[in-house]
Design an enzyme around this catalytic site. Sequence first.
Site, PDB file in Angstrom:
ATOM      1  CB  CYS A   1      17.091  -1.108 -35.636  1.00 22.06           C
ATOM      2  SG  CYS A   1      15.585  -0.434 -34.863  1.00 22.06           S
TER       3      CYS A   1
ATOM      4  CB  CYS B   1      16.128  -1.705 -27.163  1.00 26.39           C
ATOM      5  SG  CYS B   1      16.354  -0.148 -28.044  1.00 26.39           S
TER       6      CYS B   1
END
Length: 267
Positions: free
Chosen positions: A96, A214
Amino acid sequence: MSPRTTPAPRTPRTPRTHRAYRIGQIVPSSNVTMETEVPAILRAREAVAPERFTFHSSRMRMTHVTPEQLRAMDADSDRCAVELSDAHVDVLGYACLVAIMSMGLGYHRTSEERLHQRTAQNGAPAPVVTSAGALVHGLNTLGAKKIALIAPYMRPLTRTVVDYLTHEGIEVLDYEALEIPNNLDVAAHDPARLPGLAKALDHADADAVVLSACVQMPSLSAIEQAEQLLGKPVVSAAVCTAHQMLRALDLPAVAPGAGHLLSGAHA
């Protein structure tokens, strides 16, 4: 006529065996992309290299990409590192990017060291790669001092990513914040849209383009198309994470179909 001779029996060749490396990933509970793209990259590598890989995950609770949920999730990463070290993984990836970057400038170094220590304390030390640190390393490997990027986050979190990279000496010339708050909606974003979005960025002076800042937003299938369209290296957080994992394993960082960074030029 010379007598016919029977050829000597050939000694059977001993098959070469290669270790299967265990790839551990700490993933947000709503992440459904990192467990597909990293395995896809390393499976493609298996077609051109002898090493084999297995994949193992532990999850941290997160459904919406907000600063509050990201902080709570990061606090859970220690548990995940210990769980994965129970499986004696060979490398551990924190999947993440914005969770790390939202914790403060340069935090990927703190996180990687702390989580490595958790695995060592559990008797199974393993190198730790964060997707945030991997993006920085990947861009540095390319010599990319100026970039353009696409992120699915809301604009304030995207600015956090921009500021983080700026602090690492990487200038972001332009960026697109898609402002998708729900993490499953991020995973549902069509990667076929990304090359067009990248082309619309002010990228003429960029050394490289980040197609997805991302690991939840799919982009692997569009990386090479975007490189052809833009005429420069294109990476994603997932591609950089796979590159850094291979380096942490002391393996050649090569995988077909994942763009210039994994082409072999930076193995």
